[in-house]
Design a protein around this motif. Structure first.
Motif, mmCIF file in Angstrom:
data_model
loop_
_atom_site.group_PDB
_atom_site.id
_atom_site.type_symbol
_atom_site.label_atom_id
_atom_site.label_comp_id
_atom_site.label_asym_id
_atom_site.label_seq_id
_atom_site.Cartn_x
_atom_site.Cartn_y
_atom_site.Cartn_z
ATOM 1 N N UNK A 183 0.833 -1.209 0.000
ATOM 2 C CA UNK A 183 0.000 0.000 0.000
ATOM 3 C C UNK A 183 0.864 1.255 0.000
ATOM 4 N N UNK A 184 1.918 1.241 0.793
ATOM 5 C CA UNK A 184 2.811 2.400 0.891
ATOM 6 C C UNK A 184 3.600 2.608 -0.399
ATOM 7 N N UNK A 185 4.125 1.523 -0.963
ATOM 8 C CA UNK A 185 4.994 1.628 -2.143
ATOM 9 C C UNK A 185 4.222 1.863 -3.431
ATOM 10 N N UNK A 186 3.071 1.205 -3.574
ATOM 11 C CA UNK A 186 2.382 1.162 -4.861
ATOM 12 C C UNK A 186 0.991 1.778 -4.832
ATOM 13 N N UNK A 187 0.606 2.361 -3.696
ATOM 14 C CA UNK A 187 -0.680 3.065 -3.553
ATOM 15 C C UNK A 187 -1.870 2.164 -3.876
ATOM 16 N N UNK A 188 -1.657 0.851 -3.910
ATOM 17 C CA UNK A 188 -2.723 -0.113 -4.238
ATOM 18 C C UNK A 188 -3.385 0.178 -5.587
ATOM 19 N N UNK A 189 -2.643 0.772 -6.512
ATOM 20 C CA UNK A 189 -3.193 1.002 -7.848
ATOM 21 C C UNK A 189 -3.394 -0.360 -8.519
ATOM 22 N N UNK A 190 -4.605 -0.654 -9.014
ATOM 23 C CA UNK A 190 -4.883 -1.995 -9.536
ATOM 24 C C UNK A 190 -3.894 -2.497 -10.582
ATOM 25 N N UNK A 191 -3.462 -1.640 -11.505
ATOM 26 C CA UNK A 191 -2.532 -2.127 -12.536
ATOM 27 C C UNK A 191 -1.215 -2.584 -11.908
ATOM 28 N N UNK A 192 -0.790 -1.929 -10.829
ATOM 29 C CA UNK A 192 0.415 -2.373 -10.115
ATOM 30 C C UNK A 192 0.187 -3.747 -9.495
ATOM 31 N N UNK A 193 -1.027 -3.984 -8.972
ATOM 32 C CA UNK A 193 -1.294 -5.286 -8.352
ATOM 33 C C UNK A 193 -1.181 -6.398 -9.386
ATOM 34 N N UNK A 194 -1.684 -6.126 -10.588
ATOM 35 C CA UNK A 194 -1.600 -7.133 -11.644
ATOM 36 C C UNK A 194 -0.141 -7.375 -12.044
ATOM 37 N N UNK A 195 0.628 -6.277 -12.199
ATOM 38 C CA UNK A 195 2.035 -6.400 -12.598
ATOM 39 C C UNK A 195 2.889 -7.009 -11.481
ATOM 40 N N UNK A 196 2.410 -6.927 -10.254
ATOM 41 C CA UNK A 196 3.164 -7.460 -9.119
ATOM 42 C C UNK A 196 3.033 -8.980 -9.016
ATOM 43 N N UNK A 197 2.000 -9.510 -9.655
ATOM 44 C CA UNK A 197 1.654 -10.920 -9.434
ATOM 45 C C UNK A 197 2.794 -11.885 -9.799
ATOM 46 N N UNK A 198 3.331 -11.789 -11.005
ATOM 47 C CA UNK A 198 4.360 -12.753 -11.425
ATOM 48 C C UNK A 198 5.647 -12.668 -10.606
ATOM 49 N N UNK A 199 6.255 -11.466 -10.431
ATOM 50 C CA UNK A 199 7.464 -11.424 -9.598
ATOM 51 C C UNK A 199 7.215 -11.879 -8.163
ATOM 52 N N UNK A 200 6.019 -11.603 -7.639
ATOM 53 C CA UNK A 200 5.687 -12.024 -6.275
ATOM 54 C C UNK A 200 5.568 -13.545 -6.196
ATOM 55 N N UNK A 201 4.952 -14.127 -7.212
ATOM 56 C CA UNK A 201 4.770 -15.581 -7.236
ATOM 57 C C UNK A 201 6.118 -16.301 -7.355
ATOM 58 N N UNK A 202 7.063 -15.675 -8.057
ATOM 59 C CA UNK A 202 8.349 -16.327 -8.325
ATOM 60 C C UNK A 202 9.446 -15.940 -7.343
ATOM 61 N N UNK A 203 9.090 -15.202 -6.306
ATOM 62 C CA UNK A 203 10.090 -14.779 -5.324
ATOM 63 C C UNK A 203 10.053 -15.688 -4.099
ATOM 64 N N UNK A 204 11.192 -16.274 -3.794
ATOM 65 C CA UNK A 204 11.271 -17.157 -2.619
ATOM 66 C C UNK A 204 11.166 -16.351 -1.327
ATOM 67 N N UNK A 205 11.515 -15.065 -1.379
ATOM 68 C CA UNK A 205 11.540 -14.228 -0.170
ATOM 69 C C UNK A 205 10.300 -13.347 -0.043
ATOM 70 N N UNK A 206 9.322 -13.545 -0.915
ATOM 71 C CA UNK A 206 8.106 -12.742 -0.827
ATOM 72 C C UNK A 206 8.313 -11.351 -1.402
#
Length: 431
Positions: A167-190
């Motif tokens: 929320x702090x970094x990306x303002x919960x902008x929906x397009x950011x949430x969509x773009x965040x999905x793949x790197x988040x899914x593939x990150x071992x450290x979250x």
């Protein structure tokens, strides 16, 4: 993946706004969703279309003469007419069709519009007479819980601390949430800095290809030259782009009509929309080489100096690493500003400036000494005081000597030792 595909993927349910809209449509004839691209307007309307009760729902996309004639000839009843992308329809020259539909509306009709542009001038009358309510990105912005639910549906489970960071970094902008999905899914450290950076990079690449490059080359170049400014004015465009007042006004109007680029923030003042501004500041180095970028900073610094906006000019002097110009601008600023808060604003500039540049300006010597005292560095403060005394001993100019003496007297009121804000303000009043 095209724009429409991504819009379908960004599906963050906004139950809060749905409930509010239910209530508001009992009081208002129309609701207007205004937010730049990437805020999920389209998918919100799709969700609401499914949940709207008691209405015959008409989704006008595309919207043509035949659609309007069919609606106008339809039998009576409660209808919800949804018109997404009003900004696109206006650019296609279909405003008259919309006007005809509004003029022929019935008492039980309700309209829902979405647009990347603010309410058109000819529709402001509906806002003024309280027939239309306007929602912006504040209403469309999903909550922390809604973002968490969005990722849970995709089998990505985030704790509360991570959701707060997003929320702090990306303002919960929906397009950011969509773009965040793949790197988040593939990150071992979250959620990490690397994940966030990949998300921002992917978002910028998407906006670059699907939006920025759709502008004529002349407008792309103009936007890059303006990318480092927080506020745009006609005067700024005239100076930075070397254009006439008419051309500057024309460019601002084009950007407003394009939607998602700039928004008004005062009389004859505009700022970049949140998402586009972030995109532009990151993409500028891709299109502008270092020398052009430095030239842009020099012109910006010169513009703000001419406008006597010395604090704004200081930012560009700092970007240019021009210590001589930084000292000059600091002195000009302190000539007109001398409160405690002013000193604190200048802390980073003053303390990073080598003494060789400071000693040419008695005000800077005094300010640097004051800051060192505020930071409880009495030795450094005394050293700056000694610079001032040396210049007083060597000064032959009577007017300048009086200025040195005034600075020295002021400094003695606040020295030695650390200085509290309250004491500083009282001493300032004495002077």
């Amino acid at each position: 993946m095209g724009t429409e595909d991504i819009m379908r993927e960004i599906h963050i349910e906004n139950r809060r706004l749905e409930k509010r809209l239910d209530r508001d449509l009992e009081r208002y004839d129309m609701a207007y969703l205004y937010a730049p691209s990437g805020w999920g307007k389209y998918t919100f309307l799709r969700d609401y279309q499914k949940s709207a009760k008691g209405y015959r729902v008409h989704w006008l996309e595309p919207c043509g003469e035949e659609d309007v004639e069919n609606l106008l000839s339809e039998e009576a009843g409660k209808r919800l007419i949804i018109i997404p992308g009003l900004d696109r329809l206006r650019r296609q020259g279909k405003q008259e069709i919309i006007n005809k539909l509004l003029e022929g509306r019935r008492r039980d009709d309700r309209f829902l519009f979405s647009s990347a542009c603010q309410v058109p001038e000819e529709m402001l009358v509906y806002v003024a007479n309280r027939r239309m309510i306007v929602y912006g990105d504040a209403e469309l912005q999903p909550s922390r819980d809604e973002v968490g639910e969005y990722f849970r549906r995709r089998e990505i489970f985030l704790d509360e601390e991570t959701l707060i960071k997003i929320e702090k970094d990306l303002h919960n902008i929906p397009i950011y949430m969509y773009m965040l999905e793949n790197p988040l899914r593939n990150s071992a450290r979250g959620y990490t800095g690397v994940v966030r950076e990949q998300c921002l990079k992917d978002t910028c690449s998407y906006l670059d290809v699907t939006y920025f490059r759709t502008f004529p080359l002349e407008i792309q170049e103009s936007l890059l030259k303006l990318s480092c400014f927080e506020t745009l004015t006609p005067e700024l465009l005239i100076y930075m782009l070397r254009v006439s007042r008419e051309k500057a006004a024309e460019l601002l109007q084009k950007l407003l009509e394009a939607g998602s680029v700039i928004e008004p923030c005062g009389k004859d003042a505009y700022r970049f929309c949140l998402l586009f501004g972030a995109f532009l500041s990151r993409i500028v180095t891709k299109y502008i080489d270092l020398e052009d970028q430095l030239d842009m900073y020099r012109r910006a610094m010169a513009y703000f100096r001419e406008q006597e906006e010395y604090l704004a000019a200081l930012r560009f002097a700092d970007l240019l690493d021009d210590e001589e110009r930084t000292a000059e601008l600091l002195d000009l600023y302190l000539e007109h500003h001398s409160s405690y808060m002013d000193f604190m604003l200048l802390e980073e500039y003053l303390l990073n400036l080598p003494p060789v540049y400071v000693i040419h300006y008695p005000r800077l010597i005094c300010a640097a000494a004051m800051l060192e005292a505020l930071l409880d560095n009495p030795e450094a403060a005394v050293r700056y005081e000694s610079y001032l005394e040396e210049q007083m001993d060597e000064c032959q100019d009577e007017a300048l000597l009086k200025e040195y003496q005034s600075c020295w007297s002021f400094l003695k009121l606040c020295m030695p030792g650390s200085v509290e804000p309250e004491k500083f303000l009282k001493d300032l009043e004495k002077m």
